[in-house]
Design a protein around this motif. Structure first.
Motif, PDB file in Angstrom:
ATOM      1  N   MET A   1      28.034  12.142  81.667  1.00 49.76           N
ATOM      2  CA  MET A   1      28.913  11.957  80.683  1.00 49.76           C
ATOM      3  C   MET A   1      30.553  12.084  81.244  1.00 49.76           C
ATOM      4  O   MET A   1      30.955  12.828  81.840  1.00 49.76           O
ATOM      5  N   ASP A   2      31.209  11.064  80.998  1.00 55.57           N
ATOM      6  CA  ASP A   2      32.368  11.108  81.312  1.00 55.57           C
ATOM      7  C   ASP A   2      33.477  10.445  80.485  1.00 55.57           C
ATOM      8  O   ASP A   2      33.290   9.320  79.594  1.00 55.57           O
ATOM      9  N   LYS A  21      33.662  16.510  80.679  1.00 51.45           N
ATOM     10  CA  LYS A  21      32.626  16.460  81.383  1.00 51.45           C
ATOM     11  C   LYS A  21      31.506  17.009  80.721  1.00 51.45           C
ATOM     12  O   LYS A  21      31.746  17.259  79.331  1.00 51.45           O
ATOM     13  N   LYS A  22      30.167  17.079  81.177  1.00 53.10           N
ATOM     14  CA  LYS A  22      28.959  17.686  80.728  1.00 53.10           C
ATOM     15  C   LYS A  22      29.611  19.141  80.020  1.00 53.10           C
ATOM     16  O   LYS A  22      29.167  19.777  79.005  1.00 53.10           O
ATOM     17  N   VAL A  23      30.107  19.899  81.097  1.00 53.56           N
ATOM     18  CA  VAL A  23      30.920  21.348  80.785  1.00 53.56           C
ATOM     19  C   VAL A  23      32.548  21.203  80.833  1.00 53.56           C
ATOM     20  O   VAL A  23      32.792  20.790  82.150  1.00 53.56           O
ATOM     21  N   VAL A 267      21.453  13.492  70.739  1.00 54.80           N
ATOM     22  CA  VAL A 267      22.539  13.839  71.593  1.00 54.80           C
ATOM     23  C   VAL A 267      23.771  14.574  70.806  1.00 54.80           C
ATOM     24  O   VAL A 267      24.013  14.247  69.837  1.00 54.80           O
ATOM     25  N   SER A 269      27.278  17.249  70.587  1.00 52.68           N
ATOM     26  CA  SER A 269      28.247  17.588  71.457  1.00 52.68           C
ATOM     27  C   SER A 269      28.706  18.833  70.880  1.00 52.68           C
ATOM     28  O   SER A 269      28.972  19.006  69.437  1.00 52.68           O
ATOM     29  N   THR A 296      23.659  22.352  76.928  1.00 55.94           N
ATOM     30  CA  THR A 296      23.949  21.242  77.991  1.00 55.94           C
ATOM     31  C   THR A 296      22.236  20.586  78.401  1.00 55.94           C
ATOM     32  O   THR A 296      22.285  20.111  79.221  1.00 55.94           O
ATOM     33  N   ASN A 299      21.506  15.035  77.416  1.00 54.72           N
ATOM     34  CA  ASN A 299      22.622  14.534  77.471  1.00 54.72           C
ATOM     35  C   ASN A 299      23.718  15.211  76.649  1.00 54.72           C
ATOM     36  O   ASN A 299      24.795  14.665  76.465  1.00 54.72           O
ATOM     37  N   ASN A 300      23.430  16.337  76.226  1.00 53.24           N
ATOM     38  CA  ASN A 300      24.202  17.117  75.354  1.00 53.24           C
ATOM     39  C   ASN A 300      25.486  17.666  76.173  1.00 53.24           C
ATOM     40  O   ASN A 300      25.378  17.695  77.473  1.00 53.24           O
ATOM     41  N   ASP A 301      26.660  17.921  75.519  1.00 51.56           N
ATOM     42  CA  ASP A 301      27.916  18.686  76.280  1.00 51.56           C
ATOM     43  C   ASP A 301      28.373  19.544  75.528  1.00 51.56           C
ATOM     44  O   ASP A 301      28.077  19.891  74.498  1.00 51.56           O
ATOM     45  N   ASP A 349      29.616  17.748  86.903  1.00 51.60           N
ATOM     46  CA  ASP A 349      29.216  17.993  85.608  1.00 51.60           C
ATOM     47  C   ASP A 349      30.563  18.831  84.805  1.00 51.60           C
ATOM     48  O   ASP A 349      30.364  19.037  83.655  1.00 51.60           O
TER      49      ASP A 349
END
Length: 409
Positions: A1-2, A21-23, A267, A269, A296, A299-301, A349
């Motif tokens: 994820m970007d 990012k992811k985190v 997914v 966020s 996380t 594909n969660n962020d 990530d």
């Protein structure tokens, strides 16, 4: 994820570029703009933003109490997997291609779900008949109404993204317990983000009537519409609204995350303001571990705003555990005894920013794969310097020479 966000001349932010990012973590002084950047990410990730005409996009800014930050030279750019969109101070953008991608994907999701396919198609057909949409129709009001009506089922069933924003005022939800519905009904001016969180928590506790929170040594229970906290050394449970402030802050957050983490088909966020509120440093560390585990998956962020160096230190441990395992794979089991593998954090990530003076400065060292030592040590270093200077002042006062007259013999 970007994802990349560029912001200019918006509230406390003068010129900032952030790679999500992811985190992603924001730290910095009060009023520096951490929450502003996090709220903008929530807005641009919201599927409704891409369906609304520019004249109505300001309602999303108003939901987060940042609509007054817009000025004549505000500028935004948001870039994700669907492409790049540039947005001016009127929230207008040339995003036709991106909007079509998002709507097409959402509609495909619905059409692949037999439970919603028929009702969705009927809605579109009925509405099309009602406003008599024809090829070449230039009636902007009709188109706006059409988009608003179609967006609701897309959002309600999860076919379009809707970030979960968890505000710092979340402890307020525990204090008012089940009275929040009346506050929402009476429209007394509470931030929409607080009311949205209260509503989400209320729904989630039906699915999660009991939850152990080991690092606080408590258990949450929802019984007959009331929220309780069980503590080992106490026979009778406490009502959540009677519990310590740290418990009031963490419990609704973790109940909601437990509920959402079970929806692994979506997914999600997560954007969380100041997770460390009212927590002892070791509890802050354990909460960070829990957030990494719950937020996380797949594909969660996760995006965090924080004032706490302990939150950064905990994240650094998770980054370092991943790094040591990569360098010395044979030590993996021993590393996992110190920090379980589910908390390890891949530096690819992760991003972190210090937000102050209108800018966002990266504090993540890509060479080491860790947070910048200077940022981790900045506050403690300043305190230590003052301590050393105080120590230097521990000098006995010099006595002035005696002015007594000599005694005559």
């Amino acid at each position: 994820m970007d994802e990349k966000l560029v912001v200019k001349n918006f509230g406390p932010i003068k010129d900032a570029t952030v790679d999500f990012k992811k985190v992603t973590v924001f730290i910095g002084p009060t009023g520096g703009g951490k929450s502003t950047l996090a709220k903008l990410a929530a807005i641009y990730r919201d599927g409704e933003f891409n369906l609304l005409p520019s004249t109505e996009r300001s309602k999303l800014f108003k939901n987060y109490n940042i609509n007054n930050f817009l000025c004549h030279n505000s500028y935004f750019s948001w870039n994700d997997n669907d492409g790049k969109v540039e947005i001016d101070n009127n929230l207008e953008s040339d995003d036709k291609e991106k909007r079509e991608k998002i709507i097409d994907r959402a509609v495909d999701n619905i059409l692949n779900d037999n439970n919603t396919k028929e009702s969705f198609l009927n809605l579109i057909q009925d509405f099309a008949n009602e406003i008599k949409i024809e090829e070449g129709n230039k009636n902007i009001d009709a188109v706006r109404k059409f988009l608003n009506n179609v967006s609701k089922p897309l959002l309600d069933n999860g076919s379009l993204a809707r970030p979960m924003y968890i505000p710092s005022e979340r402890a307020f939800v525990a204090s008012i317990e089940y009275s929040w519905a009346g506050l929402l009904r009476d429209d007394i001016g509470l931030p929409k983000s607080v009311l949205a969180f209260a509503n989400s928590f209320s729904l989630s506790r039906k699915d999660v009537p009991e939850l152990a929170i080991p690092f606080l040594n408590i258990t949450y229970r929802h019984v007959e519409g009331r929220d309780f906290i069980s503590i080992p050394e106490r026979d009778e449970p406490l009502m959540l609204l009677e519990a310590a402030s740290g418990i009031q802050s963490v419990t609704p957050l973790l109940v909601l995350l437990e509920h959402l983490s079970r929806k692994n088909d979506l997914v999600q966020s997560f954007i969380i303001e100041e997770p460390e509120l009212n927590l002892y440093p070791t509890a802050q560390r354990d909460l960070v571990y829990t957030l990494l585990e719950k937020c996380t998956q797949a594909n969660n962020d996760l995006t965090i705003t924080t004032h706490s160096p302990y939150v950064l230190a905990a994240l650094n441990l998770c980054l370092y555990a991943h790094k040591v395992k990569g360098l010395f794979p044979h030590q993996a089991k021993k590393i996992a005894r110190l920090i379980p593998e589910k908390y390890w954090l891949d530096p690819n990530d992760f991003s972190a920013y210090y937000v102050a003076n209108g800018k966002a400065k990266s504090i993540f060292d890509t060479k080491t794969g860790l947070l910048s030592e200077s940022q981790l040590d900045e506050v403690s270093g300043e305190f230590a310097d003052i301590f050393d200077r105080l120590t230097d002042l521990r000098v006995p006062e010099k006595k002035a020479p005696s002015k007594a007259k000599p005694v005559k013999k």
